[in-house]
Write a protein that holds these residues in place. Structure first.
Motif, PDB file in Angstrom:
ATOM      1  N   GLY A   1      65.601  44.549  60.875  1.00 46.19           N
ATOM      2  CA  GLY A   1      66.659  44.247  59.825  1.00 46.19           C
ATOM      3  C   GLY A   1      67.499  43.161  60.468  1.00 46.19           C
ATOM      4  O   GLY A   1      68.493  42.608  59.435  1.00 46.19           O
TER       5      GLY A   1
ATOM      6  N   ARG B   1      66.371  49.169  52.307  1.00 40.66           N
ATOM      7  CA  ARG B   1      67.692  48.776  52.731  1.00 40.66           C
ATOM      8  C   ARG B   1      68.489  49.308  51.645  1.00 40.66           C
ATOM      9  O   ARG B   1      68.274  49.195  50.487  1.00 40.66           O
ATOM     10  CB  ARG B   1      68.226  47.464  52.681  1.00 40.66           C
ATOM     11  CG  ARG B   1      67.687  46.708  53.821  1.00 40.66           C
ATOM     12  CD  ARG B   1      67.979  45.060  53.828  1.00 40.66           C
ATOM     13  NE  ARG B   1      68.007  44.507  55.110  1.00 40.66           N
ATOM     14  CZ  ARG B   1      67.393  43.091  55.119  1.00 40.66           C
ATOM     15  NH1 ARG B   1      66.740  42.858  54.080  1.00 40.66           N
ATOM     16  NH2 ARG B   1      67.017  42.739  56.734  1.00 40.66           N
TER      17      ARG B   1
ATOM     18  N   ASP C   1      75.095  47.859  58.561  1.00 41.04           N
ATOM     19  CA  ASP C   1      74.158  49.018  58.130  1.00 41.04           C
ATOM     20  C   ASP C   1      73.475  48.504  56.840  1.00 41.04           C
ATOM     21  O   ASP C   1      72.404  49.060  56.575  1.00 41.04           O
ATOM     22  CB  ASP C   1      74.688  50.506  58.005  1.00 41.04           C
ATOM     23  CG  ASP C   1      75.035  50.988  59.303  1.00 41.04           C
ATOM     24  OD1 ASP C   1      76.013  50.644  60.206  1.00 41.04           O
ATOM     25  OD2 ASP C   1      74.142  51.647  59.657  1.00 41.04           O
ATOM     26  N   GLU C   2      74.239  47.646  56.002  1.00 40.59           N
ATOM     27  CA  GLU C   2      73.721  47.368  54.652  1.00 40.59           C
ATOM     28  C   GLU C   2      72.189  46.715  55.105  1.00 40.59           C
ATOM     29  O   GLU C   2      71.422  46.537  54.163  1.00 40.59           O
ATOM     30  CB  GLU C   2      74.445  46.637  53.982  1.00 40.59           C
ATOM     31  CG  GLU C   2      74.962  45.320  54.269  1.00 40.59           C
ATOM     32  CD  GLU C   2      76.198  45.192  54.704  1.00 40.59           C
ATOM     33  OE1 GLU C   2      76.507  46.178  55.648  1.00 40.59           O
ATOM     34  OE2 GLU C   2      77.006  44.382  54.600  1.00 40.59           O
ATOM     35  N   ASP C   3      72.186  46.045  56.067  1.00 38.40           N
ATOM     36  CA  ASP C   3      70.700  45.180  56.362  1.00 38.40           C
ATOM     37  C   ASP C   3      69.834  46.159  57.164  1.00 38.40           C
ATOM     38  O   ASP C   3      68.624  45.689  57.284  1.00 38.40           O
ATOM     39  CB  ASP C   3      71.102  43.993  57.294  1.00 38.40           C
ATOM     40  CG  ASP C   3      71.663  42.790  56.158  1.00 38.40           C
ATOM     41  OD1 ASP C   3      71.711  43.042  55.114  1.00 38.40           O
ATOM     42  OD2 ASP C   3      72.175  41.995  56.604  1.00 38.40           O
ATOM     43  N   CYS C   4      70.186  47.385  57.297  1.00 41.24           N
ATOM     44  CA  CYS C   4      69.267  48.202  58.389  1.00 41.24           C
ATOM     45  C   CYS C   4      68.097  48.710  57.378  1.00 41.24           C
ATOM     46  O   CYS C   4      68.455  48.857  56.284  1.00 41.24           O
ATOM     47  CB  CYS C   4      70.019  49.537  58.816  1.00 41.24           C
ATOM     48  SG  CYS C   4      69.114  50.722  59.485  1.00 41.24           S
ATOM     49  N   LYS C   5      66.953  48.651  57.894  1.00 39.43           N
ATOM     50  CA  LYS C   5      65.850  48.762  57.397  1.00 39.43           C
ATOM     51  C   LYS C   5      65.212  50.266  57.603  1.00 39.43           C
ATOM     52  O   LYS C   5      64.147  50.669  57.289  1.00 39.43           O
ATOM     53  CB  LYS C   5      64.723  47.724  57.556  1.00 39.43           C
ATOM     54  CG  LYS C   5      64.724  46.429  56.903  1.00 39.43           C
ATOM     55  CD  LYS C   5      63.837  45.541  57.077  1.00 39.43           C
ATOM     56  CE  LYS C   5      63.840  44.349  56.361  1.00 39.43           C
ATOM     57  NZ  LYS C   5      62.593  43.418  56.493  1.00 39.43           N
ATOM     58  N   HIS C   6      66.012  50.894  58.417  1.00 39.71           N
ATOM     59  CA  HIS C   6      65.810  52.296  58.904  1.00 39.71           C
ATOM     60  C   HIS C   6      64.164  52.449  59.481  1.00 39.71           C
ATOM     61  O   HIS C   6      63.603  53.335  59.092  1.00 39.71           O
ATOM     62  CB  HIS C   6      65.666  53.198  57.588  1.00 39.71           C
ATOM     63  CG  HIS C   6      67.123  53.027  56.683  1.00 39.71           C
ATOM     64  ND1 HIS C   6      67.407  52.118  55.955  1.00 39.71           N
ATOM     65  CD2 HIS C   6      68.264  53.898  56.698  1.00 39.71           C
ATOM     66  CE1 HIS C   6      68.539  52.212  55.524  1.00 39.71           C
ATOM     67  NE2 HIS C   6      69.174  53.375  56.069  1.00 39.71           N
TER      68      HIS C   6
ATOM     69  N   ARG D   1      67.785  43.089  47.002  1.00 38.96           N
ATOM     70  CA  ARG D   1      69.081  42.469  46.804  1.00 38.96           C
ATOM     71  C   ARG D   1      69.226  41.409  46.081  1.00 38.96           C
ATOM     72  O   ARG D   1      69.816  40.748  45.380  1.00 38.96           O
ATOM     73  CB  ARG D   1      69.448  42.164  48.256  1.00 38.96           C
ATOM     74  CG  ARG D   1      70.905  41.917  48.374  1.00 38.96           C
ATOM     75  CD  ARG D   1      71.407  41.633  49.762  1.00 38.96           C
ATOM     76  NE  ARG D   1      71.441  43.106  50.652  1.00 38.96           N
ATOM     77  CZ  ARG D   1      71.650  43.078  51.713  1.00 38.96           C
ATOM     78  NH1 ARG D   1      71.764  42.083  52.635  1.00 38.96           N
ATOM     79  NH2 ARG D   1      71.349  44.404  52.113  1.00 38.96           N
TER      80      ARG D   1
ATOM     81  N   CYS E   1      69.930  43.237  62.306  1.00 37.12           N
ATOM     82  CA  CYS E   1      71.493  43.680  61.849  1.00 37.12           C
ATOM     83  C   CYS E   1      72.345  44.302  63.089  1.00 37.12           C
ATOM     84  O   CYS E   1      73.220  44.846  62.910  1.00 37.12           O
ATOM     85  CB  CYS E   1      71.353  44.663  60.609  1.00 37.12           C
ATOM     86  SG  CYS E   1      70.297  45.994  60.912  1.00 37.12           S
TER      87      CYS E   1
ATOM     88  N   HIS F   1      60.591  50.740  55.042  1.00 39.41           N
ATOM     89  CA  HIS F   1      61.690  49.808  55.490  1.00 39.41           C
ATOM     90  C   HIS F   1      62.636  49.505  54.391  1.00 39.41           C
ATOM     91  O   HIS F   1      62.196  48.459  53.517  1.00 39.41           O
ATOM     92  CB  HIS F   1      60.911  48.399  55.914  1.00 39.41           C
ATOM     93  CG  HIS F   1      60.623  48.423  57.250  1.00 39.41           C
ATOM     94  ND1 HIS F   1      60.400  47.489  58.192  1.00 39.41           N
ATOM     95  CD2 HIS F   1      60.461  49.529  58.367  1.00 39.41           C
ATOM     96  CE1 HIS F   1      59.818  47.754  59.476  1.00 39.41           C
ATOM     97  NE2 HIS F   1      59.882  49.211  59.463  1.00 39.41           N
TER      98      HIS F   1
END
Ligand code: SRM
Ligand code: SRM
Ligand code: SRM
Ligand code: SRM
Ligand code: SF4
Ligand code: SF4
Ligand code: SF4
Ligand code: SF4
Ligand code: SF4
Ligand code: SF4
Ligand code: SF4
Ligand code: SF4
Lengths: 396, 363, 396, 363
Positions: free
Chosen positions: A257, D359, A271-276, D328, A259, D357
């Motif tokens: 991400g 967001r 966190d809004e860019d985190c891809k988990h 987004r 991030c 993956h």
């Protein structure tokens, strides 16, 4: 011992890794199936070919699944494996046992079969390897008495499986074992009585590490996820850094991400860019944890190659809260089955079905809205369907 | 099928897992705080409360006799309060709550020939299938190759010195039972001859339209052969997937001379860092050479060590190859790039190199 | 002026961008085709539909290509565009002209047609827009007299095109214009007399920037490349840095080969990892240049979507030296045509053909060895063909 | 066809380009050293010898009358030694060797309404096709939309303030003449109704087997309609590509009410940094609204400015979207994600999101 010499197989008792040949030999004096298995296997090793016949419809009364019929093609030479069926016994969620449960299974299987098992099969079942037809029903009865049941086979719901999740892992975003158990119980009929176009597998992983490989081999992959912010324990971050972890190289540079920031003192995550993806958490388990708003991502359709080529599951529901008794998920599963049973072709997995009818149409049929998270990218080809006639009609 | 007994219990599903969980787990269910790997094969999980659980993981041949299972039960009683489990890669784990039990348990397992390991950046057990032990469809054996390969790789099971996790899987035919298609290294049994059709049986044991529909490359069509309603296979369209055999026993493909294994690399399942991806063909064919499959073990070991030597920390096999590029991978691995490596199924065009992003060998 | 009012088109004379309506109007008083073009176009603007009929086989004697027949569907209302064919005139390589050449073309086209052109068509031709059938042959004769010939259309070799290359660009790795000219001349017969399953396009770009979009729209894309090391002028690197270029952010971080190092003083490139993307060179044209061992990468098969979906060209020959008269490339092209003409289906582009017969088989047929640079990655599906029978036979 | 004249010249090919090259180019052919962009629309190429060439690039509507061409010739004579060229994106370039001629040339071009620009990080001319000006197949006009869109974007042509190059292309039907399918922004004419079949003509003007074979989705089959040998179209399998119309004039698809344009984004051609890639569907449908196509111009401008505001230096539209992610992009662009965005043709499965993956929108 085998009734015949097994010089080739004996070679497989050498070396540091535990040997399946040794395992079979442990039983060779105790059960004819085991000595004849050695014999027929040695023959395969000499001839470079298997000696098992194709299928065979056997089972227990009232069930369509749970048993794989198997006969050898050399019953005169190896009568012990003339019948060599397997029973698929539904394992407890995440394969937890007590010694007592293990012994119970062993006793039943000693009485009714070869005493050889797979712990476990690739779908997750306890595999009782080598049963004669006449032993199936009594074995099943004793298993049921002891609280065990068979798993799936054929065109039914296959035995759902899950990672150890909350039982033994700090990252589980939902109760994989509870969910797995609930699905298995709720869909007992679908599990035992094949009525689908083809098999349907459910696998439940507690987080995106996916320790049951659900995204590769489950028609429905339920993968834990969180939608708020990664929890950071700043003090522990410092400890990792002090202990020598190169946070910039090992964590920041590997973040897909892009991030994470680390200024040598403070670690911050956009966190809004985190891809988990879990990587940062994997590397610093004491300092980072998944967020608190937890649930799961539902993905659909993975399978092995035949026939349209292998598939990975793809996102169906980006995030769902996981609350017992999971009624919303049950309804979704039932909606999927309904559409697939109605229009699926024989031996067409749900992933292939979706590709044939189109994801958009499929979503409409099961009542889900399209979401950009369902695609890696929008379509590249301009072959776009419209239904202007219908739309006009429905406008009226 | 047997006749139904008077009073049958059915549809009860598996026992509820909570019956089998040790107290430490029941008390910390969903409340684990973190884990450490104090030594290879041992996971230490610590709860919010401070409770500790040591899980000791030992290798398993997966095909196990009840004798061994009973011994596991004994070990569990002796060291782990009677609690054990199996992993998704078929290892056995003993759930130990007293630290002092860890080392003796490991000693006993090791002494009995069950190495402890598979945690962290290691090679864990090989996920595999039935092979000649049970399946009619197998183009190779499963347990045998697994044993031979793991004999070579045990040092990577009992240590944690690799750049990342490396997952090996084996399937004995294209049905690919197990997640072979997304493994760092996959060993896959393959046929290389079109089915031998028993024309006198096709009509009796198979449904001809299903057989025709079963072929992914439309190589099968109905035909009357020697007076029998049967099918014929257009040989140049057949790629030996055996799906026809799955639906029709009269079309076997097994062949001692031409069956063997192929090697696939670079797949993964986890979402860590990069997205899950399929394995790709590295070696189209290696012969079945029982009992020790030397060609297979040698090449798998070589691939592991190539990766181990060159990959960056955390870089899975596929990530590493992506970075260095496939041409260099083939060169380093000493594998000849052949016609077979180039996809020619449905999405083939998407696998072609559609740019000039080429690395040239510099003189 | 148009014979009818054109209020809608008049709107398109407003605004800063040069107007095609203005262009047509420039001729409206001079040629009936132009005033009627305005009229029929205004009609299209009102009705939101075109007024041209489908095709029509017209041409010049002895040629099968080079003219697109076009008739309007309102010949009574707009007789000036009753015939409105286009002639595709083969442009000079990279569209270089003298004022004299331009005037010659204008004079011929004024005499024989509407006087409207496209400079140029998407394939690269000079498009003479709007010719009557009876004018085609005289126009062609005068063009030929002046040294011009027609380009391609239909199932033939289409007019090859190229970037300005060595004529006006420091990065050209081979003589795109010389190559383009040579191919055009050498394959005159294939260009004028359609004999292929479908069209075949050749486009030549001097470097991987690909300023003629060859990789997206040429059956054979010839893209300049080098195989040794990027030439670095260290002094000029320093000048760029001094002038304020952020080499780390703008160059190093954008390098897909991850092979540039910049320590604030010296820039070094690990050339064996360079992917020849051009970015660093693009950003620092005074400091960096392609290497000295120059040639081209040959790629095959791009095309528009219909019918199997769009394709990008893919690598066929990773590197080839480009030496006049390019005999090796001519031979390769002929080998490709031979196989494609033999086995290609009607209206099957070579890229689709390769996908149908398989790249491996195709390579065998044209006599090229497989190379790992031809693929983004090896196959993922296990559907591998062998020809053991044949192999055994050929072993004998 | 006309009868052949007595003495015909054929197969001569185009004139050799060297006849048209200015001396400065002949002298520096293959020996240019570097270039600079002294001002928007002007390229300065410097040879190894120090020779200099200023190329002045001006906008062109592509559809040009010979009157304008002759004026170009005059300008070339006046300022550029009689030398000019056109670019691969249909701009005109004057090849000036005397620096003093650059500014007056620009002044004269600009005054006449031919803006100078298109170099460097700018929007250049829109590659486009025939539309209602010439083609039977057009689902929209070409030149008209191009004019309207460029009227809005001229400031980005005459300056170089964008993050990178941005290439727009337009095609008036799915044949996609031009490299529309690999453009930063593509405007594509589309139909949305199955062909209207003129059953009385099919047999006369078309080859029925070719028509059937022409359909990518196998929606066409032979049929006898009202006594005519003809074809029928299974409407739910038709996606209006018009390939049947291409081979069979009796199957037109043009329709004033349902034809219109779709917008595609994120394609590229160059190998710079990232590999070439296809454009992806952003907006499935916008109406044909001549003469100024306000819906189309508005959205294209919006997309350009969204990208310009958020992209990093050198980041092409597609690279930018890759970085921020498609969800987004849809959100920022205010475009509703619809069924139509999801691929359902041959390789559809490969475009699905096959990982977690994701967001999430944070609260
Ligand atoms: C026993 C087991 C392999 C093992 O040794 O572990 C197994 C064994 C067979 N599988 Fe499997 N599959 C087993 C897990 C899998 C998996 C993995 C999984 O479930 O996670 C897969 C890949 C995932 C998937 O479902 O796609 C798998 C994909 C297949 C396929 C291909 C299905 C497809 O859609 O492509 C077939 C072919 C078929 O169904 O006809 C198949 C068919 C078979 C059959 C029934 C052979 C046949 O053609 O009828 C095998 C019986 C072997 C035998 O004699 O015992 N097996 N099979 C696994 C089940 C044990 C258990 O219940 O725990
Ligand atoms: C026990 C087990 C789950 C179960 O319910 O049985 C498990 C348990 C854990 N996994 Fe796993 N994983 C288990 C199979 C998997 C699988 C599935 C598989 O191998 O088929 C995967 C996906 C593999 C793949 O991508 O191909 C898997 C990918 C991971 C990852 C991601 C690794 C990566 O970098 O790609 C982690 C994170 C890590 O190790 O840093 C992880 C981490 C963990 C942790 C650390 C989780 C925790 O906090 O407890 C556990 C110990 C890992 C270890 O062994 O080092 N686990 N883990 C499985 C042990 C199998 C075995 O016997 O070796
Ligand atoms: C004139 C031109 C458009 C323009 O305004 O510039 C053009 C015009 C036509 N093209 Fe094209 N194509 C033109 C360049 C292209 C390109 C771009 C290129 O060549 O670089 C392409 C995409 C690249 C490719 O070849 O795939 C292109 C892909 C098509 C196709 C789809 C081919 C395919 O394989 O998918 C067709 C359909 C066909 O051939 O039947 C087509 C068909 C046509 C026809 C002949 C219509 C038809 O169905 O018969 C158009 C005639 C229009 C007219 O009335 O003048 N045109 N066509 C271009 C040729 C001018 C020139 O010679 O310079
Ligand atoms: C004149 C022309 C070639 C021709 O023979 O006609 C040309 C000329 C140059 N190109 Fe180009 N390119 C030309 C079409 C293209 C195309 C094709 C297209 O647009 O259809 C591309 C591929 C576009 C794409 O990727 O979609 C193209 C991608 C490039 C690039 C890579 C840009 C990128 O970052 O992706 C460069 C490098 C740069 O600008 O830094 C480049 C660089 C250049 C240079 C700087 C080369 C040089 O050293 O002289 C020239 C001036 C560029 C400028 O305008 O800023 N040229 N260039 C074409 C001008 C078209 C126009 O009128 O605007
Ligand atoms: S999938 Fe996640 S939650 Fe489950 S065991 Fe693996 S790391 Fe833990
Ligand atoms: S989970 Fe992955 S994407 Fe998210 S911050 Fe951590 S490393 Fe980055
Ligand atoms: S992979 Fe094939 S041969 Fe092996 S168990 Fe599965 S179906 Fe049988
Ligand atoms: S083996 Fe596979 S490809 Fe060959 S005929 Fe049978 S189904 Fe078709
Ligand atoms: S393709 Fe390369 S050589 Fe040709 S004009 Fe563009 S930058 Fe120059
Ligand atoms: S050409 Fe591209 S890949 Fe090569 S060094 Fe320059 S930026 Fe890197
Ligand atoms: S894109 Fe279609 S409508 Fe436009 S010129 Fe090409 S073929 Fe004709
Ligand atoms: S428009 Fe296209 S999809 Fe529809 S019938 Fe014609 S060829 Fe088939």
């Amino acid at each position: 011992m085998a009734k015949v010499p097994t010089p080739k197989l004996d070679e497989l008792e050498k070396g540091p890794w535990p040997s399946f040949v040794t395992e079979i030999k442990k039983r060779a004096d105790k059960h004819a199936a085991c000595s004849d298995l050695l014999g027929i296997l040695e023959r395969s090793y000499n001839e470079k070919i298997g000696h098992w016949k194709h299928g065979g419809i056997v089972g227990v009364f009232g069930y369509g699944g749970g048993v794989i019929g198997r006969y050898c093609d050399l019953p005169e030479d190896f009568p012990g494996v003339a019948h060599f069926h397997t029973m698929r016994v539904n394992m407890p969620a995440a394969w937890f046992y007590t010694s007592e449960a293990i012994r119970t299974l062993c006793d039943i299987w000693e009485k009714h079969g070869s005493g050889l098992t797979n712990m476990h099969g690739s779908t997750g079942d306890i595999i009782f390897l080598g049963c004669r037809t006449e032993d199936l029903e009594p074995c099943f009865a004793e298993l049921a008495e002891a609280g065990f049941d068979l798993g799936g086979s054929g065109s039914d719901l296959r035995t759902p499986s899950c990672c150890c999740g909350m039982a033994r892992c700090e990252w589980a975003c939902y109760d994989t074992m509870g969910f797995c158990y609930e699905m298995t119980q709720h869909f007992q009929d679908e599990l035992h009585r094949p009525a689908f176009p083809y098999k349907f597998k459910i696998k439940a992983a507690g987080c995106p590490n996916d320790c049951v490989a659900s995204i590769a081999r489950a028609d429905l992959s339920v993968i834990g996820n969180w939608r708020d912010n990664i929890q950071i324990d700043a003090a522990e971050v410092t400890n990792y850094a002090k202990a020598g972890l190169d946070i910039a190289a090992d964590v920041v540079n590997n973040c897909p991400g892009q991030c994470i920031r680390w200024d040598g003192k403070t670690l911050t995550i956009k966190d809004e860019d985190c891809k988990h993806c879990m990587h940062c958490i994997n590397v610093m388990p004491k300092a980072l944890r998944p967020g608190k708003e937890r649930g799961a991502t539902l993905l659909l359709g993975s399978k092995a190659p035949i026939m349209e080529g292998a598939l990975l599951s793809s996102v169906l529901v980006p995030f769902i809260e996981m609350e017992e008794p999971y009624d919303d998920i049950k309804e979704l599963i039932e909606a999927i089955w309904e559409v697939w049973c109605e229009d699926g072709k024989n031996r067409e997995r749900v992933g292939e079905f979706i590709q044939r009818v189109g994801m958009g149409n499929f979503l409409e049929a099961i009542g889900l809205e399209p979401d950009p998270n369902m695609v890696a990218h929008p379509r590249e080809n301009p072959y776009v369907f419209y239904n202007l006639n219908e739309e006009e009609e429905s406008d009226e | 099928m047997a006749e139904a007994p008077a009073k049958r219990i059915t549809d009860i599903g598996p026992p509820h897992h909570k019956k089998f969980l040790p107290p430490v787990i029941l008390n910390n269910y969903g409340k684990w705080k973190y884990h450490e790997i104090p030594r290879p094969g041992v996971l230490l999980h610590v709860g919010e409360t401070g409770d500790k659980l040591w899980s000791v993981r030992a290798a398993s041949p997966r095909l196990i006799a009840i004798d061994t299972l009973r011994w596991y039960a004994d070990l569990a009683d002796k060291y782990a309060g009677g609690h054990l489990r199996f992993t998704s890669r078929n290892n056995v784990e003993f759930l130990v709550t007293e630290e002092k039990n860890v080392d003796p348990l490991i000693a006993e397992l090791t002494a009995a020939g069950y190495p402890v390991g598979g945690t962290g950046n290691a090679i864990s057990n090989i996920v595999h299938t039935q092979g000649w032990v049970h399946c009619h469809s197998a183009a190779t054996d499963a347990s045998g190759i697994v044993k031979c390969v793991m004999d070579e790789l045990t040092p990577y099971f009992t240590s944690m010195k690799l750049p990342g996790k490396l997952r090996i899987a084996l399937a004995c035919c294209l049905n690919m039972c197990g997640a072979v298609h997304c493994s760092d290294i996959a060993i896959l049994g393959i046929h290389r001859h079109a089915p031998a059709i028993k024309h006198d049986q096709v009509k009796k044991v198979c449904e001809i339209p299903s057989v025709v529909a079963a072929c992914p490359t439309a190589a099968i069509r109905p035909a009357t052969v020697e007076g029998n309603a049967s099918v014929e296979v257009i040989e140049e369209n057949c790629m030996y997937c055996a799906n026809c055999y799955t639906v029709c026993p009269a079309m076997p493909l097994n062949d001692p001379d031409t069956d063997g294994v192929s090697i696939w690399v670079g797949g993964k399942v986890s979402n860590a860092r990069t997205e899950p991806r399929f394995s790709k063909l590295a070696i189209p064919f290696l012969p079945n050479n029982p009992p020790r499959w030397p060609e297979v073990t040698e090449v798998v070991k070589k691939l592991v060590e190539l990766w181990a030597a060159d990959a960056r920390k955390y870089e899975r096999m596929g990530d590493w190859i992506e970075r260095i590029g496939w041409p260099r991978f083939f060169k380093l691995a000493g594998i000849e790039f052949q016609k077979q490596h180039i996809d020619d199924f449905k999405h083939a065009g998407l696998t072609f190199k559609r740019s000039t992003h080429i690395r040239f060998d510099k003189a």
